[in-house]
Write a protein that holds these residues in place. Structure first.
Motif, PDB file in Angstrom:
ATOM      1  N   PRO A   1      11.837 -27.855  21.201  1.00  0.00           N
ATOM      2  CA  PRO A   1      11.824 -27.920  19.739  1.00  0.00           C
ATOM      3  C   PRO A   1      10.128 -28.068  19.476  1.00  0.00           C
ATOM      4  CG  PRO A   1      13.487 -29.427  20.098  1.00  0.00           C
ATOM      5  CD  PRO A   1      13.015 -28.925  21.631  1.00  0.00           C
ATOM      6  N   LYS A   2       9.453 -28.605  20.185  1.00  0.00           N
ATOM      7  CA  LYS A   2       8.143 -28.802  20.114  1.00  0.00           C
ATOM      8  C   LYS A   2       7.306 -27.741  20.630  1.00  0.00           C
ATOM      9  CE  LYS A   2       8.639 -33.779  20.561  1.00  0.00           C
ATOM     10  NZ  LYS A   2       8.289 -35.052  21.121  1.00  0.00           N
ATOM     11  N   ASP A   3       7.696 -26.746  21.386  1.00  0.00           N
ATOM     12  CA  ASP A   3       7.046 -25.440  21.812  1.00  0.00           C
ATOM     13  C   ASP A   3       6.465 -24.695  20.651  1.00  0.00           C
ATOM     14  OD1 ASP A   3       6.273 -23.323  23.327  1.00  0.00           O
ATOM     15  OD2 ASP A   3       7.901 -22.117  22.336  1.00  0.00           O
ATOM     16  N   TRP A   4       5.054 -24.635  20.480  1.00  0.00           N
ATOM     17  CA  TRP A   4       4.534 -24.006  19.510  1.00  0.00           C
ATOM     18  C   TRP A   4       4.668 -22.854  19.133  1.00  0.00           C
ATOM     19  CZ3 TRP A   4       1.877 -26.812  16.270  1.00  0.00           C
ATOM     20  CH2 TRP A   4       1.390 -27.945  16.465  1.00  0.00           C
ATOM     21  N   VAL A   5       5.213 -21.835  19.772  1.00  0.00           N
ATOM     22  CA  VAL A   5       5.629 -20.569  19.517  1.00  0.00           C
ATOM     23  C   VAL A   5       6.908 -20.676  18.788  1.00  0.00           C
ATOM     24  CG1 VAL A   5       6.358 -18.268  20.386  1.00  0.00           C
ATOM     25  CG2 VAL A   5       4.386 -19.319  21.379  1.00  0.00           C
ATOM     26  N   ARG A   6       7.875 -21.396  19.053  1.00  0.00           N
ATOM     27  CA  ARG A   6       9.133 -21.608  18.797  1.00  0.00           C
ATOM     28  C   ARG A   6       8.877 -22.337  16.841  1.00  0.00           C
ATOM     29  NH1 ARG A   6      14.441 -24.964  20.717  1.00  0.00           N
ATOM     30  NH2 ARG A   6      15.328 -25.541  18.850  1.00  0.00           N
ATOM     31  N   LYS A   7       7.887 -23.194  17.212  1.00  0.00           N
ATOM     32  CA  LYS A   7       7.770 -23.868  15.877  1.00  0.00           C
ATOM     33  C   LYS A   7       7.107 -23.023  14.715  1.00  0.00           C
ATOM     34  CE  LYS A   7       5.625 -27.932  16.010  1.00  0.00           C
ATOM     35  NZ  LYS A   7       5.012 -29.065  16.293  1.00  0.00           N
ATOM     36  N   GLU A   8       6.167 -22.021  15.372  1.00  0.00           N
ATOM     37  CA  GLU A   8       5.601 -21.353  14.241  1.00  0.00           C
ATOM     38  C   GLU A   8       6.554 -20.048  13.901  1.00  0.00           C
ATOM     39  OE1 GLU A   8       1.446 -21.472  16.826  1.00  0.00           O
ATOM     40  OE2 GLU A   8       2.662 -19.589  17.204  1.00  0.00           O
ATOM     41  N   ILE A   9       7.319 -19.586  14.786  1.00  0.00           N
ATOM     42  CA  ILE A   9       8.220 -18.337  14.320  1.00  0.00           C
ATOM     43  C   ILE A   9       9.265 -19.088  13.560  1.00  0.00           C
ATOM     44  CG2 ILE A   9       9.900 -16.817  14.958  1.00  0.00           C
ATOM     45  CD1 ILE A   9       8.074 -16.394  17.493  1.00  0.00           C
ATOM     46  N   ALA A  10       9.954 -20.316  13.802  1.00  0.00           N
ATOM     47  CA  ALA A  10      10.963 -20.755  12.954  1.00  0.00           C
ATOM     48  C   ALA A  10      10.394 -21.226  11.809  1.00  0.00           C
ATOM     49  CB  ALA A  10      11.753 -22.075  14.075  1.00  0.00           C
ATOM     50  N   SER A  11       9.357 -21.810  11.653  1.00  0.00           N
ATOM     51  CA  SER A  11       8.736 -22.327  10.301  1.00  0.00           C
ATOM     52  C   SER A  11       8.720 -20.966   9.626  1.00  0.00           C
ATOM     53  CB  SER A  11       7.444 -23.053  10.660  1.00  0.00           C
ATOM     54  OG  SER A  11       7.699 -24.087  11.159  1.00  0.00           O
ATOM     55  N   ALA A  12       8.111 -19.980   9.885  1.00  0.00           N
ATOM     56  CA  ALA A  12       7.799 -18.621   9.060  1.00  0.00           C
ATOM     57  C   ALA A  12       9.327 -18.134   8.822  1.00  0.00           C
ATOM     58  CB  ALA A  12       6.940 -17.814   9.859  1.00  0.00           C
ATOM     59  N   LEU A  13      10.252 -18.290   9.553  1.00  0.00           N
ATOM     60  CA  LEU A  13      11.681 -17.781   9.142  1.00  0.00           C
ATOM     61  C   LEU A  13      12.124 -18.760   7.677  1.00  0.00           C
ATOM     62  CD1 LEU A  13      12.903 -16.691  12.587  1.00  0.00           C
ATOM     63  CD2 LEU A  13      12.402 -15.096  10.705  1.00  0.00           C
ATOM     64  N   ARG A  14      11.933 -19.998   8.029  1.00  0.00           N
ATOM     65  CA  ARG A  14      12.391 -20.995   7.260  1.00  0.00           C
ATOM     66  C   ARG A  14      11.570 -20.880   5.960  1.00  0.00           C
ATOM     67  NH1 ARG A  14      11.995 -24.632  10.376  1.00  0.00           N
ATOM     68  NH2 ARG A  14       9.907 -25.810   9.637  1.00  0.00           N
ATOM     69  N   TRP A  15      10.433 -20.679   5.887  1.00  0.00           N
ATOM     70  CA  TRP A  15       9.654 -20.436   4.759  1.00  0.00           C
ATOM     71  C   TRP A  15       9.536 -18.939   4.105  1.00  0.00           C
ATOM     72  CZ3 TRP A  15       4.941 -22.982   7.387  1.00  0.00           C
ATOM     73  CH2 TRP A  15       5.325 -24.499   7.552  1.00  0.00           C
ATOM     74  N   ASN A  16      10.382 -18.091   4.685  1.00  0.00           N
ATOM     75  CA  ASN A  16      10.735 -16.803   4.105  1.00  0.00           C
ATOM     76  C   ASN A  16       9.288 -15.808   4.111  1.00  0.00           C
ATOM     77  OD1 ASN A  16      13.269 -17.081   3.350  1.00  0.00           O
ATOM     78  ND2 ASN A  16      12.798 -17.754   1.572  1.00  0.00           N
ATOM     79  N   ILE A  17       8.588 -16.150   5.141  1.00  0.00           N
ATOM     80  CA  ILE A  17       7.527 -15.532   5.562  1.00  0.00           C
ATOM     81  C   ILE A  17       7.730 -14.309   6.333  1.00  0.00           C
ATOM     82  CG2 ILE A  17       5.121 -15.572   6.646  1.00  0.00           C
ATOM     83  CD1 ILE A  17       4.979 -18.579   6.206  1.00  0.00           C
ATOM     84  N   PRO A  18       7.391 -13.087   6.056  1.00  0.00           N
ATOM     85  CA  PRO A  18       7.751 -11.822   6.975  1.00  0.00           C
ATOM     86  C   PRO A  18       7.207 -12.133   8.385  1.00  0.00           C
ATOM     87  CG  PRO A  18       6.824 -11.079   4.871  1.00  0.00           C
ATOM     88  CD  PRO A  18       6.726 -12.607   4.970  1.00  0.00           C
ATOM     89  N   VAL A  19       8.234 -11.825   9.290  1.00  0.00           N
ATOM     90  CA  VAL A  19       7.802 -11.817  10.716  1.00  0.00           C
ATOM     91  C   VAL A  19       8.208 -10.477  11.478  1.00  0.00           C
ATOM     92  CG1 VAL A  19       8.462 -12.924  13.041  1.00  0.00           C
ATOM     93  CG2 VAL A  19       8.520 -14.488  10.793  1.00  0.00           C
ATOM     94  N   MET A  20       6.996 -10.060  12.020  1.00  0.00           N
ATOM     95  CA  MET A  20       7.048  -8.594  12.765  1.00  0.00           C
ATOM     96  C   MET A  20       6.978  -8.959  13.971  1.00  0.00           C
ATOM     97  SD  MET A  20       4.583  -5.507  12.376  1.00  0.00           S
ATOM     98  CE  MET A  20       4.878  -5.269  10.585  1.00  0.00           C
ATOM     99  N   PRO A  21       8.011  -8.919  14.936  1.00  0.00           N
ATOM    100  CA  PRO A  21       7.806  -8.745  16.387  1.00  0.00           C
ATOM    101  C   PRO A  21       6.912  -7.637  16.937  1.00  0.00           C
ATOM    102  CG  PRO A  21       9.966  -9.193  15.701  1.00  0.00           C
ATOM    103  CD  PRO A  21       9.487  -8.740  14.420  1.00  0.00           C
ATOM    104  N   VAL A  22       6.007  -8.107  17.791  1.00  0.00           N
ATOM    105  CA  VAL A  22       5.289  -6.957  18.447  1.00  0.00           C
ATOM    106  C   VAL A  22       5.239  -6.993  19.941  1.00  0.00           C
ATOM    107  CG1 VAL A  22       3.074  -5.894  18.478  1.00  0.00           C
ATOM    108  CG2 VAL A  22       3.672  -7.195  16.522  1.00  0.00           C
TER     109      VAL A  22
END
Length: 173
Positions: A84-105
């Motif tokens: 749960p402390k992994d930065w990539v996981r935290k960044e993406i999970a936070s964006a999803l939770r905050w309804n920020i669009p996420v575009m996988p590349v």
């Protein structure tokens, strides 16, 4: 604050992230693109605070996924996405939770992850349309990504950007 937030694994995707960052800065301006190591977090700043501030104010998060993104392990041999402390996981999970669009590349021939490979808090990532950027088609694929990005509210291409300006003009019609 930056409109485009680049989330990536330093171990395996830093070169793609750097290349993408440079090209996005050319199209949108450096003030519209955030990458932690390219001036995004100044020295003597609190890393987590600056990262959270940039993420919470962005218009889109680009989740850079390479062939090692899912399987990447920490020094103890544990899969980083399971931490749960992994930065990539935290960044993406936070964006999803905050309804920020996420575009996988997707880079380097990476495949989109399967549901069972992701933590529960990231499952909605599977609903997001991915974009692939190939080393052999970089310019074409990058231009397609730019077309996607200018369709998002809040992102403004630099004046005179042909592809972005055309799409913006069409959207205004």
């Amino acid at each position: 604050m930056a409109g485009i937030f680049i989330s990536y694994r330093r171990k395996s995707a830093v070169a793609w992230a750097g290349h993408l960052f440079a090209d996005l800065c050319t199209r949108f301006g450096a003030s519209q693109v955030f990458m932690d190591i390219n001036g995004g977090i100044p020295g003597a700043s609190i890393f987590e605070l600056e990262l959270t501030k940039a993420l919470s104010s962005c218009d889109v998060l680009l989740a850079l996924i390479d062939t090692e993104w899912v399987s990447c392990k920490d020094a103890d041999g544990r899969r980083r996405l399971d931490d749960p402390k992994d930065w990539v996981r935290k960044e993406i999970a936070s964006a999803l939770r905050w309804n920020i669009p996420v575009m996988p590349v997707l880079f380097g021939g990476a495949k989109f992850p399967e549901k069972e490979e992701l933590p529960d808090e990231m499952w909605s990532l599977l609903n997001d349309q991915a974009r692939e950027i190939s080393d052999t088609r970089w310019n074409y694929d990058f231009n397609e990504l730019v077309k996607d990005l200018v369709r998002l509210p809040g992102l403004k291409p630099l004046e005179g950007d042909d592809i972005a300006s055309t799409n913006t003009g069409l959207r205004l019609l």
